[in-house]
Design an enzyme around this catalytic site. Structure first.
Site, PDB file in Angstrom:
ATOM      1  N   CYS A 202       0.819  -1.219   0.000  1.00 54.06           N
ATOM      2  CA  CYS A 202       0.000   0.000   0.000  1.00 54.06           C
ATOM      3  C   CYS A 202       0.849   1.263   0.000  1.00 54.06           C
ATOM      4  O   CYS A 202       0.615   2.184  -0.792  1.00 54.06           O
ATOM      5  CB  CYS A 202      -0.988  -0.008   1.161  1.00 54.06           C
ATOM      6  SG  CYS A 202      -0.260   0.153   2.815  1.00 54.06           S
ATOM      7  N   HIS A 255      -2.628   1.525   6.804  1.00 55.84           N
ATOM      8  CA  HIS A 255      -2.953   1.478   5.378  1.00 55.84           C
ATOM      9  C   HIS A 255      -3.001   2.880   4.793  1.00 55.84           C
ATOM     10  O   HIS A 255      -3.259   3.861   5.508  1.00 55.84           O
ATOM     11  CB  HIS A 255      -4.302   0.782   5.164  1.00 55.84           C
ATOM     12  CG  HIS A 255      -4.625   0.495   3.728  1.00 55.84           C
ATOM     13  ND1 HIS A 255      -3.805  -0.276   2.930  1.00 55.84           N
ATOM     14  CD2 HIS A 255      -5.659   0.893   2.929  1.00 55.84           C
ATOM     15  CE1 HIS A 255      -4.324  -0.358   1.720  1.00 55.84           C
ATOM     16  NE2 HIS A 255      -5.442   0.353   1.689  1.00 55.84           N
ATOM     17  N   HIS A 267      -5.921   1.935  -4.496  1.00 59.04           N
ATOM     18  CA  HIS A 267      -4.965   1.464  -3.492  1.00 59.04           C
ATOM     19  C   HIS A 267      -4.595   0.017  -3.761  1.00 59.04           C
ATOM     20  O   HIS A 267      -5.265  -0.694  -4.498  1.00 59.04           O
ATOM     21  CB  HIS A 267      -5.556   1.613  -2.084  1.00 59.04           C
ATOM     22  CG  HIS A 267      -6.771   0.759  -1.837  1.00 59.04           C
ATOM     23  ND1 HIS A 267      -7.004   0.102  -0.635  1.00 59.04           N
ATOM     24  CD2 HIS A 267      -7.851   0.433  -2.615  1.00 59.04           C
ATOM     25  CE1 HIS A 267      -8.145  -0.546  -0.677  1.00 59.04           C
ATOM     26  NE2 HIS A 267      -8.677  -0.373  -1.865  1.00 59.04           N
TER      27      HIS A 267
END
Length: 299
Positions: A202, A255, A267
């Site tokens: 991520c 994240h 993402h």
């Protein structure tokens, strides 16, 4: 301080030499085969890279590292271009010493960046010898027909003109351009610690899209989340980075995604998943959104 250069298209930085499993042999070889490595791993083995914290990050062809020590063919390195709270000199970890070489002579400062997802690199005889990833930066030496000549850790070589851009000849990317670049990678499988067009994690995804746009940001999501300009959630725009934390946004940042507009983000979600365009409303992401940061600037 000993500075070396990455001489392979994509080098993986490991937690320690003992982190390498038999299945990881292609990635730890002197001339790594990243596609072959990814193809032979089972889904569980890919997920275990994360769960067992075997890998730290990756570095690309021509990137510089600081070598702290060498032991049994392994180099303990710091990556200066990847800022980290783990080490003020750069992101730390271990990599095979054979994937490094002495830095080549500086060529005057002009750079090209690989803009294609993957691009052939040709040696001085115009023979294709390597495949380079999106986001690879090399020193520009001149144009020759449909190719550009570059300096590299493997000596002077060539890239197709259509595969590169001159990042410092143009304004830095707007938020919309950052999103457009990110959308090109939809459906790419997640790779823990990935930093190349073969797979991103991520924060590697947000880092790489921002770096390609002209902005150097920290490597990890928790470090990224306290830098840049804080933006009110009601004022976020495409290209802003969205950070998510456990305990409904009050805990550890785990994240990051790139806001794509219209209540969605692009993402690289988690091991076993793919780069996705995700609606925020009504999801765990809406609950865990803790801060919005803007690194891009209006041109």
């Amino acid at each position: 301080m000993l500075v070396k250069e990455v001489r392979v298209p994509v080098a993986t930085v490991w937690t320690d030499p003992d982190s390498v499993r038999p299945v990881d042999g292609p990635a730890a070889a002197a001339d790594p085969d990243i596609p072959g490595w990814l193809a032979q791993m089972t889904r569980k083995q890919t997920i275990d890279l994360c769960d067992e914290k075997r890998v730290q990050t990756q570095v690309l062809f021509g990137d510089k590292v600081i070598v702290g020590s060498i032991r049994d063919g392994w180099a303990y390195v710091m990556v200066p271009a990847q800022m980290s709270a783990k080490d003020s000199r750069g992101y730390p970890g271990w990599m095979p010493a054979g994937q490094l070489t002495a830095p080549h002579a500086a060529a005057g400062g002009e750079k090209v960046m690989v803009q294609s997802k993957l691009a052939p690199f040709f040696d001085r005889h115009q023979t294709p010898v390597l495949t380079l990833s999106f986001g690879t930066f090399l020193d520009f030496l001149g144009g020759e027909g449909t190719r550009v000549k570059v300096a590299s850790p493997s000596g002077n070589g060539y890239l197709n003109s259509e595969d590169v851009i001159f990042p410092f000849r143009r304004p830095k990317d707007t938020g919309e351009k950052i999103v457009a670049n990110a959308m090109r990678f939809l459906d790419l499988p997640y790779l823990w610690s990935g930093m190349s067009a073969y797979g991103y994690d991520c924060s590697g995804f947000s880092y790489s899209m921002l770096r390609a746009g002209g902005y150097l940001i920290p490597r990890d999501a928790d470090d990224q989340s306290v830098k840049g300009r804080e933006i009110a959630k009601a004022e976020m725009k495409p290209g802003d980075l969205l950070y998510f934390a456990y305990e409904q946004g009050r805990g550890y940042v785990h994240h990051v995604g790139i806001y794509a507009g219209d209540g969605k983000m692009v993402h690289s979600p988690t091991p076993g998943k793919i780069v996705s365009l995700t609606e925020l409303a009504g999801t765990i992401f809406e609950e865990e959104l803790c801060t919005v940061r803007r690194y891009w600037k209006e041109n």
